[in-house]
Structures are given as structure tokens and as C-alpha cells.
Write an enzyme that holds these catalytic residues in place. Structure first.
Site, PDB file in Angstrom:
ATOM      1  CE  LYS A  13     -51.022  60.157  80.862  1.00  0.00           C
ATOM      2  NZ  LYS A  13     -50.657  58.680  80.426  1.00  0.00           N
ATOM      3  CG  ASP A 138     -47.240  62.352  80.273  1.00  0.00           C
ATOM      4  OD1 ASP A 138     -46.706  62.161  79.219  1.00  0.00           O
ATOM      5  OD2 ASP A 138     -47.464  61.310  80.878  1.00  0.00           O
TER       6      ASP A 138
END
Length: 282
Positions: A13, A138
Site C-alpha cells: 500500500k 494497518d
């Protein structure tokens, strides 16, 4: 039951911006960020075991199983769902550790999704995300698998539709410690919150950038090099630096100039995680 289920993607990401808006009593930071995935992935293979053991077949040197996020994720899911099987886990690592690409969190989310399927646990995304948050702030974004505007500690997610450009991602030869960055006394912790419209209009600030540049000269060197060729940005706490390009060929042209002691990849931005495609296929 002895056959391998292979090729489960654990995508990288990017944090397209990161604002630290406060600090909670428990030490966690309140933030605003925007997550987008890349088609650059680690890959995991799984083999279900009948004896209940959870094993990582290629353990990281110096990392005990109790600290390994893939093992922790598997054990957490097994205990929560009350299932008996075990699993062998093999990981093909491409994403750099300490790079701000979310590799460990992504690996954990892929373990949760894959074993939820292979073990027949029957949990939905919301339940898996709650489990994932126990492993790291996350992990929920990788569980949900859609580009998102995030608040809280990163767990309050709102899907967002973004352009899907090509990125050049460069990893300097250093490991940035997230805990060190977030505990730095000079870190800005009182940024004014913004709205999505401000981000879309171009507010891409990363409050961690000054701290990382000061404490990690190798990261600052990459930023200076890339700034001569494109708009250089830091993902999360770093150390990976990235720039946006309109085409793969434009990104590749710059990648070919990257010094040999830096790792570099050309990758496509993805609003939908590659893991979602694998889940639908299976």
C-alpha cells in the site's frame, strides 16, 4: 488436506498523505490518511494440517514465531473461530521490511482471509477486520481491500475512488523504525484535520516527513534524487519514497536511472486490492 493452496497475494500500500491530528491517552496517534494499493505483492502459500500446528516454513532470522505476524494471525483466527486444523505457511517476500509499504500487515490480512476460506470459519470482512486490528493498525485496510480515507488510528475507513496512476517506488538501503518516528518529540501531533475534498484538491502533506528526513539521511538522499525528476513523496513513516507517473513507460524510464544500491519498482495504483480478486476466484 495435504495439498498446497498457492499464490495468495499480499499487496503493498501507499499512504498518499498522512496527518497526525492528536495523541490518545494509550499512546496511539489519531491520524488522517489515504490508502491505495499497488499491484506489487508478497505471495503466500498454505497447506492445511490435521494436527493443529501452525508453522511458518521459512521463518525470518531473529524473529520468534510468537512475534511473526503470519503465525500470530493464524493462531488468532483459529482461537477466535474455535476451529481445530493447523497450517503450514510459506512466504515469498518482495516488499522491503521497514519500507512503509505495509508488508507485515498485508501478510497478516492475507493469512486471515485465506485461512477463513481454507478452514471454513465463515467470518465476514467486518469480523476479520476487528481481529486484524489486534495485530496492527494497518491490518484492517488490507482486510477490507478497497482504497480508503482513514481516520482514528487508521481503522475507521471510508472507501474512496482515486485515479490509478503508475508509481515509481524506491527503497533506500535502510530500515525505518515506525515506533521511533511516532515517539519522536519533534513529530507534529496537532495538525488541523482536513476533509476529503482538500486532499483531492492537492493537500498531500505527510507529517512524518521532516522527522524521517532528519533521522534517516538515506531516505533524504532518495527524496533529493527523485525530486530532480518528479514530485517525491514519502509513504507512511517510510522509508520508501514514491512518485506518480501517467504511464508505465514514463516511470520505467526513471527507474532505469536509479542507483544500483537502491531497490526500485514500477507498480500500478489499485483501488481494489489484488487479494479481492483471489477471494472471488476461490
Amino acid at each position: 488436506m495435504s495439498d498446497w493452496s498457492r499464490g495468495w497475494p499480499a499487496p503493498a500500500k501507499l499512504n498518499l498523505m498522512l496527518r497526525i491530528t492528536g495523541r490518545r491517552a494509550d499512546g496511539y496517534h489519531e491520524l488522517q490518511t489515504v490508502f491505495q494499493f499497488l499491484d506489487l505483492c508478497d505471495e503466500l502459500d498454505f497447506r492445511v494440517r490435521k494436527d493443529g500446528k501452525v508453522r511458518r516454513l521459512d521463518p525470518l532470522p531473529g524473529v520468534a514465531p510468537e512475534a511473526d505476524l503470519t503465525v500470530r494471525a493464524a493462531r488468532l483466527l483459529r482461537n477466535y473461530a474455535g476451529v481445530a486444523p493447523g497450517v503450514d505457511i510459506a512466504l515469498r517476500k518482495r516488499l522491503p521490511m521497514g519500507g512503509g509499504l505495509g508488508g507485515g500487515s498485508s501478510n497478516a490480512a492475507t493469512v486471515l482471509h485465506a485461512l477463513n476460506h481454507l478452514w471454513g470459519c465463515g467470518l465476514d470482512d467486518a469480523e476479520l477486520a476487528v481481529l486484524g486490528l489486534r495485530l496492527g493498525a494497518d491490518v484492517p485496510i488490507f482486510v477490507h481491500g478497497h482504497a480508503a480515507w482513514a481516520e482514528g488510528v487508521g481503522e475507521r475507513l471510508r472507501p474512496i475512488a482515486l485515479p490509478e496512476p503508475w508509481y515509481l517506488v524506491i527503497a533506500p538501503d535502510c530500515h525505518v523504525a515506525t515506533g521511533e518516528v511516532f515517539s519522536a518529540p519533534e513529530l507534529t501531533r496537532n495538525s488541523r484535520p482536513i476533509i476529503i475534498r482538500a486532499f483531492i484538491a492537492g493537500d498531500r502533506r505527510n507529517d512524518c516527513l521532516p522527522v524521517v528526513r532528519e533521522r534517516y539521511p538515506a531516505v533524504s538522499q532518495v527524496i533529493e534524487w527523485l525530486e530532480e525528476r518528479a514530485e517525491a513523496r514519502l509513504t507512511g513513516t517510510g522509508g520508501c519514497v514514491f512518485a506518480e507517473f501517467a504511464s508505465a513507460s514514463a516511470a520505467e524510464q526513471v527507474r532505469q536511472q536509479v542507483p544500483a544500491d537502491w531497490q526500485a519498482w514500477v507498480a500500478r495504483g489499485c483501488n481494489r486490492s489484488p487479494l479481492r480478486g483471489r477471494l472471488e476466484h476461490d
